[in-house]
Design a protein around this motif. Structure first.
Motif, PDB file in Angstrom:
ATOM      1  N   VAL A   1     -15.184  92.962  13.425  1.00 36.89           N
ATOM      2  CA  VAL A   1     -14.421  91.990  14.206  1.00 36.89           C
ATOM      3  C   VAL A   1     -14.270  90.673  13.441  1.00 36.89           C
ATOM      4  N   ARG A   2     -13.263  89.915  13.821  1.00 36.21           N
ATOM      5  CA  ARG A   2     -13.013  88.618  13.213  1.00 36.21           C
ATOM      6  C   ARG A   2     -13.980  87.586  13.783  1.00 36.21           C
ATOM      7  N   PHE A   3     -14.396  86.629  12.954  1.00 44.93           N
ATOM      8  CA  PHE A   3     -15.192  85.509  13.449  1.00 44.93           C
ATOM      9  C   PHE A   3     -14.452  84.831  14.597  1.00 44.93           C
ATOM     10  N   ASN A   4     -15.131  84.636  15.705  1.00 44.90           N
ATOM     11  CA  ASN A   4     -14.560  83.915  16.845  1.00 44.90           C
ATOM     12  C   ASN A   4     -15.079  82.477  16.817  1.00 44.90           C
ATOM     13  N   LEU A   5     -14.307  81.600  16.182  1.00 48.14           N
ATOM     14  CA  LEU A   5     -14.746  80.227  15.948  1.00 48.14           C
ATOM     15  C   LEU A   5     -13.926  79.211  16.745  1.00 48.14           C
TER      16      LEU A   5
ATOM     17  N   LYS B   1     -26.972 111.338  -7.101  1.00 53.36           N
ATOM     18  CA  LYS B   1     -28.233 111.184  -6.382  1.00 53.36           C
ATOM     19  C   LYS B   1     -28.230 109.935  -5.504  1.00 53.36           C
ATOM     20  N   LYS B   2     -27.361 108.985  -5.854  1.00 57.72           N
ATOM     21  CA  LYS B   2     -27.154 107.772  -5.064  1.00 57.72           C
ATOM     22  C   LYS B   2     -25.699 107.354  -5.221  1.00 57.72           C
ATOM     23  N   LEU B   3     -25.145 106.773  -4.153  1.00 63.43           N
ATOM     24  CA  LEU B   3     -23.756 106.320  -4.191  1.00 63.43           C
ATOM     25  C   LEU B   3     -23.639 104.886  -3.710  1.00 63.43           C
ATOM     26  N   ILE B   4     -22.728 104.134  -4.333  1.00 60.06           N
ATOM     27  CA  ILE B   4     -22.386 102.795  -3.873  1.00 60.06           C
ATOM     28  C   ILE B   4     -20.878 102.747  -3.635  1.00 60.06           C
ATOM     29  N   LEU B   5     -20.493 102.264  -2.441  1.00 58.43           N
ATOM     30  CA  LEU B   5     -19.089 102.063  -2.103  1.00 58.43           C
ATOM     31  C   LEU B   5     -18.825 100.566  -2.054  1.00 58.43           C
ATOM     32  N   PRO B   6     -18.184 100.005  -3.080  1.00 56.94           N
ATOM     33  CA  PRO B   6     -17.891  98.570  -3.097  1.00 56.94           C
ATOM     34  C   PRO B   6     -16.565  98.299  -2.384  1.00 56.94           C
ATOM     35  N   GLY B   7     -16.063  97.084  -2.516  1.00 56.17           N
ATOM     36  CA  GLY B   7     -14.740  96.795  -1.962  1.00 56.17           C
ATOM     37  C   GLY B   7     -14.559  95.341  -1.585  1.00 56.17           C
ATOM     38  N   VAL B   8     -13.364  94.836  -1.843  1.00 58.64           N
ATOM     39  CA  VAL B   8     -12.944  93.522  -1.371  1.00 58.64           C
ATOM     40  C   VAL B   8     -11.502  93.663  -0.898  1.00 58.64           C
ATOM     41  N   GLY B   9     -11.089  92.769   0.024  1.00 61.96           N
ATOM     42  CA  GLY B   9      -9.718  92.813   0.509  1.00 61.96           C
ATOM     43  C   GLY B   9      -9.637  93.276   1.945  1.00 61.96           C
ATOM     44  N   SER B  10      -8.456  93.764   2.335  1.00 67.48           N
ATOM     45  CA  SER B  10      -8.201  94.099   3.735  1.00 67.48           C
ATOM     46  C   SER B  10      -8.685  95.509   4.076  1.00 67.48           C
TER      47      SER B  10
ATOM     48  N   HIS C   1     -16.154  86.344   3.559  1.00 61.02           N
ATOM     49  CA  HIS C   1     -15.590  87.289   4.540  1.00 61.02           C
ATOM     50  C   HIS C   1     -15.031  86.546   5.754  1.00 61.02           C
ATOM     51  N   THR C   2     -14.065  87.196   6.374  1.00 60.67           N
ATOM     52  CA  THR C   2     -13.440  86.712   7.609  1.00 60.67           C
ATOM     53  C   THR C   2     -13.851  87.573   8.796  1.00 60.67           C
ATOM     54  N   TYR C   3     -14.286  88.788   8.502  1.00 60.95           N
ATOM     55  CA  TYR C   3     -14.670  89.755   9.541  1.00 60.95           C
ATOM     56  C   TYR C   3     -16.137  90.127   9.359  1.00 60.95           C
ATOM     57  N   HIS C   4     -16.759  90.556  10.446  1.00 52.28           N
ATOM     58  CA  HIS C   4     -18.177  90.929  10.380  1.00 52.28           C
ATOM     59  C   HIS C   4     -18.447  92.106  11.309  1.00 52.28           C
ATOM     60  N   PHE C   5     -19.623  92.710  11.152  1.00 47.39           N
ATOM     61  CA  PHE C   5     -20.016  93.849  11.975  1.00 47.39           C
ATOM     62  C   PHE C   5     -20.261  93.428  13.420  1.00 47.39           C
ATOM     63  N   LYS C   6     -19.875  94.291  14.346  1.00 40.51           N
ATOM     64  CA  LYS C   6     -20.259  94.141  15.751  1.00 40.51           C
ATOM     65  C   LYS C   6     -20.788  95.496  16.208  1.00 40.51           C
ATOM     66  N   PRO C   7     -22.074  95.770  15.935  1.00 40.39           N
ATOM     67  CA  PRO C   7     -22.640  97.088  16.238  1.00 40.39           C
ATOM     68  C   PRO C   7     -22.782  97.310  17.738  1.00 40.39           C
ATOM     69  N   LYS C   8     -22.638  98.552  18.136  1.00 40.33           N
ATOM     70  CA  LYS C   8     -22.774  98.912  19.547  1.00 40.33           C
ATOM     71  C   LYS C   8     -24.213  99.230  19.909  1.00 40.33           C
ATOM     72  N   ARG C   9     -25.058  99.330  18.877  1.00 38.79           N
ATOM     73  CA  ARG C   9     -26.486  99.569  19.102  1.00 38.79           C
ATOM     74  C   ARG C   9     -27.277  98.597  18.245  1.00 38.79           C
ATOM     75  N   THR C  10     -28.209  97.901  18.865  1.00 36.39           N
ATOM     76  CA  THR C  10     -28.971  96.876  18.133  1.00 36.39           C
ATOM     77  C   THR C  10     -29.890  97.487  17.085  1.00 36.39           C
TER      78      THR C  10
ATOM     79  N   GLU D   1     -10.685  94.947  13.581  1.00 34.26           N
ATOM     80  CA  GLU D   1      -9.623  94.164  14.214  1.00 34.26           C
ATOM     81  C   GLU D   1      -8.554  93.764  13.201  1.00 34.26           C
ATOM     82  N   GLU D   2      -8.878  93.870  11.936  1.00 37.12           N
ATOM     83  CA  GLU D   2      -7.943  93.477  10.883  1.00 37.12           C
ATOM     84  C   GLU D   2      -6.811  94.491  10.720  1.00 37.12           C
TER      85      GLU D   2
END
Length: 208
Positions: free
Chosen positions: A110-114, A43-52, A152-161, A95-96
């Motif tokens: 995308v990767r943080f651009n710092l 009735k509900k799902l959770i997708l966890p995860g760490v790593g590449s 995290h090293t990467y983050h979302f870059k959505p194409k729609r706000t 990008e990873e």
């Protein structure tokens, strides 16, 4: 399976027990499973995860759960929550790596651009506040001072706000920290490590 039981998808990646413990702590019922039948009855799902990213997608493909997960999320439209890498896998790709993501959310990862912020180190690790971008049942009783734990090293870059559920700051670098579309939610932070704020978010997910 109990009717109100959340299935935490086990594709052999991520700390599943900490998520299960958080759900139980707020009074929910859950089961960690890698069985197609459990996914199809969920009735509900959770997708966890760490790593590449590529490793996560490879493990998900290898699990043979993809079709069942897609049927439940996109056809049956049950509440679906991706956490950290699990949320990134909902995007088109990262990008990873080189493997395509699930593509349910019209976003890249995308990767943080710092380069112009040498004082900021990656990975981004620690607590950050969320700023609500739109109203959502997942954010009930959470305000803009609510703090969540990130690694995290990467983050979302959505194409729609309109996909952006929350934003957060790393120094003066603003990024989308949660996305949502219909029944699908993806959070970059770790609610299971975020104490009372994570408990509230998980309580909200139980109520959706």
């Amino acid at each position: 399976m109990k009717d109100d039981e959340i299935i935490i998808i086990d594709y052999h990646i991520g700390n599943l027990n900490s998520i299960a413990n958080m759900i139980r702590k707020v009074g929910g019922k859950c089961k960690i499973s890698s069985e197609v039948d459990d996914i199809l009855e969920a009735k509900k799902l959770i997708l966890p995860g760490v790593g590449s990213f590529d490793h996560g997608m490879s493990q998900l493909i290898k699990s043979d759960l993809g079709d069942a997960i897609e049927e439940k999320a996109l056809k049956d439209k049950i509440p679906f929550l991706g956490i950290c890498l699990g949320a990134q896998l909902l995007t088109k790709g990262s990008e990873e790596g080189n493997i395509n993501g699930l593509g349910w959310l019209d976003s890249d990862t995308v990767r943080f651009n710092l380069d112009d912020r040498p004082e900021l180190k990656i990975p981004h690790m620690g607590w950050a506040e969320i700023k609500r971008n739109k109203k959502s049942a997942l954010l009930e009783n959470l305000d803009d001072q609510s703090r969540f734990y990130f690694v995290h090293t990467y983050h979302f870059k959505p194409k729609r706000t309109d996909l952006i559920l929350t934003t957060s700051q790393y120094g003066n670098y603003e990024f989308a920290s949660a996305l949502s579309k219909d029944n699908i939610y993806g959070v970059q932070f770790h609610p299971e490590k975020s104490h009372k704020f994570g408990m509230q978010l998980m309580t909200n997910f139980l109520r959706i």
